[in-house]
Design a protein around this motif. Structure first.
Motif, PDB file in Angstrom:
ATOM      1  N   ASN A   1      13.201  23.087 -18.432  1.00  0.00           N
ATOM      2  CA  ASN A   1      14.243  22.747 -17.456  1.00  0.00           C
ATOM      3  C   ASN A   1      13.819  22.945 -16.012  1.00  0.00           C
ATOM      4  OD1 ASN A   1      16.772  21.909 -16.542  1.00  0.00           O
ATOM      5  ND2 ASN A   1      17.630  23.970 -16.642  1.00  0.00           N
ATOM      6  N   MET A   2      12.723  22.290 -15.635  1.00  0.00           N
ATOM      7  CA  MET A   2      12.255  22.379 -14.250  1.00  0.00           C
ATOM      8  C   MET A   2      11.954  20.986 -13.720  1.00  0.00           C
ATOM      9  SD  MET A   2       9.643  25.571 -14.062  1.00  0.00           S
ATOM     10  CE  MET A   2      10.155  27.214 -14.530  1.00  0.00           C
ATOM     11  N   ASP A   3      12.190  20.814 -12.402  1.00  0.00           N
ATOM     12  CA  ASP A   3      11.869  19.562 -11.724  1.00  0.00           C
ATOM     13  C   ASP A   3      10.566  19.707 -10.945  1.00  0.00           C
ATOM     14  OD1 ASP A   3      14.140  18.254 -12.542  1.00  0.00           O
ATOM     15  OD2 ASP A   3      15.284  18.769 -10.736  1.00  0.00           O
ATOM     16  N   PHE A   4       9.756  18.653 -10.972  1.00  0.00           N
ATOM     17  CA  PHE A   4       8.535  18.630 -10.169  1.00  0.00           C
ATOM     18  C   PHE A   4       8.463  17.305  -9.419  1.00  0.00           C
ATOM     19  CE2 PHE A   4       7.678  21.512 -13.684  1.00  0.00           C
ATOM     20  CZ  PHE A   4       7.195  22.632 -13.023  1.00  0.00           C
ATOM     21  N   PRO A   5       7.971  17.332  -8.177  1.00  0.00           N
ATOM     22  CA  PRO A   5       7.850  16.070  -7.419  1.00  0.00           C
ATOM     23  C   PRO A   5       6.673  15.239  -7.924  1.00  0.00           C
ATOM     24  CG  PRO A   5       6.998  17.904  -6.125  1.00  0.00           C
ATOM     25  CD  PRO A   5       7.544  18.504  -7.398  1.00  0.00           C
ATOM     26  N   ILE A   6       6.848  13.926  -7.917  1.00  0.00           N
ATOM     27  CA  ILE A   6       5.736  13.019  -8.193  1.00  0.00           C
ATOM     28  C   ILE A   6       5.615  12.046  -7.025  1.00  0.00           C
ATOM     29  CG2 ILE A   6       5.584  13.069 -10.721  1.00  0.00           C
ATOM     30  CD1 ILE A   6       7.515  10.702 -10.794  1.00  0.00           C
ATOM     31  N   ASP A   7       4.389  11.616  -6.776  1.00  0.00           N
ATOM     32  CA  ASP A   7       4.125  10.647  -5.715  1.00  0.00           C
ATOM     33  C   ASP A   7       3.003   9.744  -6.217  1.00  0.00           C
ATOM     34  OD1 ASP A   7       3.461   9.223  -3.410  1.00  0.00           O
ATOM     35  OD2 ASP A   7       3.873  10.935  -2.097  1.00  0.00           O
TER      36      ASP A   7
ATOM     37  N   GLY B   1       0.804  -1.225   0.000  1.00  0.00           N
ATOM     38  CA  GLY B   1       0.000   0.000   0.000  1.00  0.00           C
ATOM     39  C   GLY B   1       0.834   1.270   0.000  1.00  0.00           C
ATOM     40  N   GLY B   2       2.129   1.134  -0.173  1.00  0.00           N
ATOM     41  CA  GLY B   2       3.058   2.277  -0.153  1.00  0.00           C
ATOM     42  C   GLY B   2       3.141   2.989  -1.500  1.00  0.00           C
ATOM     43  N   SER B   3       4.258   3.679  -1.714  1.00  0.00           N
ATOM     44  CA  SER B   3       4.303   4.531  -2.898  1.00  0.00           C
ATOM     45  C   SER B   3       5.708   4.703  -3.469  1.00  0.00           C
ATOM     46  CB  SER B   3       3.735   5.913  -2.562  1.00  0.00           C
ATOM     47  OG  SER B   3       4.558   6.535  -1.593  1.00  0.00           O
ATOM     48  N   ILE B   4       5.721   5.200  -4.683  1.00  0.00           N
ATOM     49  CA  ILE B   4       6.938   5.634  -5.368  1.00  0.00           C
ATOM     50  C   ILE B   4       6.943   7.158  -5.358  1.00  0.00           C
ATOM     51  CG2 ILE B   4       8.001   5.845  -7.663  1.00  0.00           C
ATOM     52  CD1 ILE B   4       8.526   3.123  -6.594  1.00  0.00           C
ATOM     53  N   GLN B   5       8.056   7.741  -4.921  1.00  0.00           N
ATOM     54  CA  GLN B   5       8.201   9.190  -4.993  1.00  0.00           C
ATOM     55  C   GLN B   5       9.392   9.510  -5.883  1.00  0.00           C
ATOM     56  OE1 GLN B   5       8.895   8.266  -1.315  1.00  0.00           O
ATOM     57  NE2 GLN B   5       6.743   7.684  -1.321  1.00  0.00           N
ATOM     58  N   GLY B   6       9.395  10.692  -6.459  1.00  0.00           N
ATOM     59  CA  GLY B   6      10.553  11.033  -7.267  1.00  0.00           C
ATOM     60  C   GLY B   6      10.459  12.396  -7.897  1.00  0.00           C
ATOM     61  N   THR B   7      11.300  12.578  -8.901  1.00  0.00           N
ATOM     62  CA  THR B   7      11.409  13.853  -9.598  1.00  0.00           C
ATOM     63  C   THR B   7      11.123  13.649 -11.073  1.00  0.00           C
ATOM     64  OG1 THR B   7      13.133  14.521  -8.070  1.00  0.00           O
ATOM     65  CG2 THR B   7      12.964  15.772 -10.120  1.00  0.00           C
ATOM     66  N   PHE B   8      10.161  14.401 -11.581  1.00  0.00           N
ATOM     67  CA  PHE B   8       9.873  14.402 -13.011  1.00  0.00           C
ATOM     68  C   PHE B   8      10.477  15.680 -13.568  1.00  0.00           C
ATOM     69  CE2 PHE B   8       7.543  14.874 -16.921  1.00  0.00           C
ATOM     70  CZ  PHE B   8       7.214  13.579 -17.319  1.00  0.00           C
ATOM     71  N   HIS B   9      11.372  15.519 -14.536  1.00  0.00           N
ATOM     72  CA  HIS B   9      12.046  16.684 -15.105  1.00  0.00           C
ATOM     73  C   HIS B   9      11.363  17.086 -16.410  1.00  0.00           C
ATOM     74  CE1 HIS B   9      15.371  19.475 -15.697  1.00  0.00           C
ATOM     75  NE2 HIS B   9      15.383  19.104 -16.965  1.00  0.00           N
ATOM     76  N   VAL B  10      10.800  18.294 -16.430  1.00  0.00           N
ATOM     77  CA  VAL B  10      10.184  18.808 -17.658  1.00  0.00           C
ATOM     78  C   VAL B  10      11.290  19.475 -18.476  1.00  0.00           C
ATOM     79  CG1 VAL B  10       8.487  20.375 -18.654  1.00  0.00           C
ATOM     80  CG2 VAL B  10       7.946  19.117 -16.561  1.00  0.00           C
ATOM     81  N   VAL B  11      11.595  18.879 -19.616  1.00  0.00           N
ATOM     82  CA  VAL B  11      12.680  19.378 -20.460  1.00  0.00           C
ATOM     83  C   VAL B  11      12.188  20.532 -21.329  1.00  0.00           C
ATOM     84  CG1 VAL B  11      14.397  18.750 -22.208  1.00  0.00           C
ATOM     85  CG2 VAL B  11      13.682  17.067 -20.492  1.00  0.00           C
TER      86      VAL B  11
ATOM     87  N   ALA C   1       0.071   6.593 -14.399  1.00  0.00           N
ATOM     88  CA  ALA C   1       1.039   5.545 -14.069  1.00  0.00           C
ATOM     89  C   ALA C   1       0.385   4.179 -14.136  1.00  0.00           C
ATOM     90  CB  ALA C   1       1.616   5.774 -12.677  1.00  0.00           C
ATOM     91  N   MET C   2       1.126   3.217 -14.649  1.00  0.00           N
ATOM     92  CA  MET C   2       0.639   1.846 -14.841  1.00  0.00           C
ATOM     93  C   MET C   2       1.726   0.903 -14.332  1.00  0.00           C
ATOM     94  SD  MET C   2      -2.165   0.962 -16.517  1.00  0.00           S
ATOM     95  CE  MET C   2      -2.898  -0.631 -16.797  1.00  0.00           C
TER      96      MET C   2
ATOM     97  N   ASN D   1      -2.406   5.174  -8.666  1.00  0.00           N
ATOM     98  CA  ASN D   1      -2.974   6.503  -8.423  1.00  0.00           C
ATOM     99  C   ASN D   1      -1.863   7.549  -8.256  1.00  0.00           C
ATOM    100  OD1 ASN D   1      -4.962   8.395  -7.894  1.00  0.00           O
ATOM    101  ND2 ASN D   1      -4.934   7.976  -5.687  1.00  0.00           N
ATOM    102  N   VAL D   2      -1.892   8.586  -9.089  1.00  0.00           N
ATOM    103  CA  VAL D   2      -0.896   9.654  -8.994  1.00  0.00           C
ATOM    104  C   VAL D   2      -1.386  10.672  -7.969  1.00  0.00           C
ATOM    105  CG1 VAL D   2       0.355  11.447 -10.256  1.00  0.00           C
ATOM    106  CG2 VAL D   2      -0.250   9.298 -11.406  1.00  0.00           C
ATOM    107  N   VAL D   3      -0.728  10.713  -6.829  1.00  0.00           N
ATOM    108  CA  VAL D   3      -1.157  11.563  -5.720  1.00  0.00           C
ATOM    109  C   VAL D   3      -0.571  12.972  -5.860  1.00  0.00           C
ATOM    110  CG1 VAL D   3      -1.140  11.848  -3.217  1.00  0.00           C
ATOM    111  CG2 VAL D   3      -1.302   9.556  -4.208  1.00  0.00           C
ATOM    112  N   THR D   4       0.706  13.051  -6.208  1.00  0.00           N
ATOM    113  CA  THR D   4       1.333  14.347  -6.489  1.00  0.00           C
ATOM    114  C   THR D   4       1.698  14.343  -7.962  1.00  0.00           C
ATOM    115  OG1 THR D   4       2.233  14.445  -4.253  1.00  0.00           O
ATOM    116  CG2 THR D   4       3.227  15.920  -5.890  1.00  0.00           C
ATOM    117  N   ASP D   5       1.106  15.256  -8.712  1.00  0.00           N
ATOM    118  CA  ASP D   5       1.214  15.216 -10.171  1.00  0.00           C
ATOM    119  C   ASP D   5       2.094  16.365 -10.694  1.00  0.00           C
ATOM    120  OD1 ASP D   5       0.756  14.447 -12.792  1.00  0.00           O
ATOM    121  OD2 ASP D   5      -1.420  14.310 -12.552  1.00  0.00           O
ATOM    122  N   VAL D   6       2.488  16.222 -11.929  1.00  0.00           N
ATOM    123  CA  VAL D   6       3.246  17.257 -12.628  1.00  0.00           C
ATOM    124  C   VAL D   6       2.242  18.254 -13.208  1.00  0.00           C
ATOM    125  CG1 VAL D   6       4.920  17.667 -14.482  1.00  0.00           C
ATOM    126  CG2 VAL D   6       4.911  15.475 -13.251  1.00  0.00           C
TER     127      VAL D   6
END
Ligand SMILES: *[C@@H]1O[C@H](CO)[C@@H](O)[C@H](O)[C@H]1NC(C)=O
Ligand SMILES: *[C@@H]1O[C@H](CO)[C@@H](O)[C@H](O)[C@H]1NC(C)=O
Length: 283
Positions: free
Chosen positions: A181-187, A104-114, A124-125, A141-146
């Motif tokens: 050239n910006m980073d956004f968090p994803i969860d 029931g946990g999650s993947i977090q990270g950084t999505f870089h918009v080029v 996400a699949m 389920n994308v909880v924190t989106d770009v």
């Protein structure tokens, strides 16, 4: 860049390389139970954030279909078709422990918009087989989106609405996408009860997660590998008979420390200078 006649526009487009290129990528990910990773095909720090499209877009994945539930791992301009074996390259860059997810946990990270067509929202699949079978996957389920409007964003990072979206999209298709050239968090939440069965780059019990926007010019995003923490005990029904699986579970436990490092990747990137390269055109 402006074109004085349609003929010149067409001539210019036909000179544009037909190689794919992509404009929004999954740069770094971790699981809620630790580990660290990046998307298949990512080349890391050698790819500059700001600059011309042809240097900034080389390692980001383009998928053929906007339907997220489509099989395959996509491709990058630099290395062509992404393969399962390329997960080894992500581990060279990110460490020996894949992202670890609790039940029931999650993947977090950084999505870089080029560039301006590489924005959100993303979907996400999960492919529990670690092969790229997303057509049979589980929607996550994308909880924190770009941020973005149908995959488009302004160079400033602002989300275009209404007519300004139409104008930006038209510009992206006929001219070139501007550098963002910006980073956004994803969860992204991994549904409880998920069991991973893939064997990838010497790792057992691996799942893939495809994260992509729905821009018709791409779509753009990436595929990451992860494991359920304590892997073998996930779903007793499906785990039955997976005799070799228990061995891998030990590695998962050690992942704790590495995970925290990536979780805080929320800083916005610095707006970069404008690139001036002809953008490729994907029909
Ligand atoms: C985690 O992975 C990212 C992406 O490959 C990398 O930039 C970063 O250095 C890694 N962090 C650690 C602590 O290994
Ligand atoms: C385990 O998987 C089976 C078969 O897919 C499913 O019926 C069952 O509900 C799952 N159990 C849990 C605890 O998720």
């Amino acid at each position: 860049m402006y074109f004085s006649t349609p003929a010149l526009l067409l001539a210019t487009l036909s000179l544009t390389p037909t190689l794919i290129s992509a404009h929004g990528k999954v740069a770094a990910v971790s699981g809620d139970a630790g580990g660290n990773g990046t998307a298949i095909g990512i080349l890391g720090g050698i790819v500059p954030g700001p600059g011309k499209n042809r240097v900034t877009e080389v390692d980001t994945t383009v998928f053929g279909k906007t339907n997220i539930a489509t099989n395959g791992l996509g491709k990058t301009q630099k290395n062509g078709k992404n393969t399962v074996a390329m997960v080894a390259g992500t581990m060279d860059q990110s460490g020996a422990t894949l992202p670890q997810v609790s039940d029931g946990g999650s993947i977090q990270g950084t999505f870089h918009v080029v560039t301006t067509d590489g924005a959100g929202p993303v979907q996400a699949m999960i492919d529990t087989t670690g092969t790229g079978q997303f057509a049979d996957g589980i929607k996550a389920n994308v909880v924190t989106d770009v941020p973005g409007n149908k995959g488009n964003i302004r160079p400033s990072g602002k989300v275009p609405r209404g007519l300004s979206y139409v104008a930006l999209r038209a510009r992206n298709l006929v001219a070139r996408a501007s550098n963002v050239n910006m980073d956004f968090p994803i969860d992204i939440t991994v549904p409880a009860g998920t069991t991973c069965t893939g064997t990838v780059a010497g790792q057992q019990n691996v799942c893939f997660m495809k994260i992509a926007n729905s821009n018709r010019a791409g779509p753009f995003g990436g595929v990451i590998a992860f494991q359920m923490a304590g892997g073998a005990v996930g779903n007793t029904t499906t785990a039955t008979g997976a005799a070799g699986a228990a061995g891998a579970a030990g590695a998962a436990g050690a992942a704790g420390a590495a995970g925290a490092a990536v979780g805080s990747a929320s800083a916005k990137g610095v707006k970069a200078g404008k690139g001036a390269t002809a953008k490729r055109f994907v029909a």
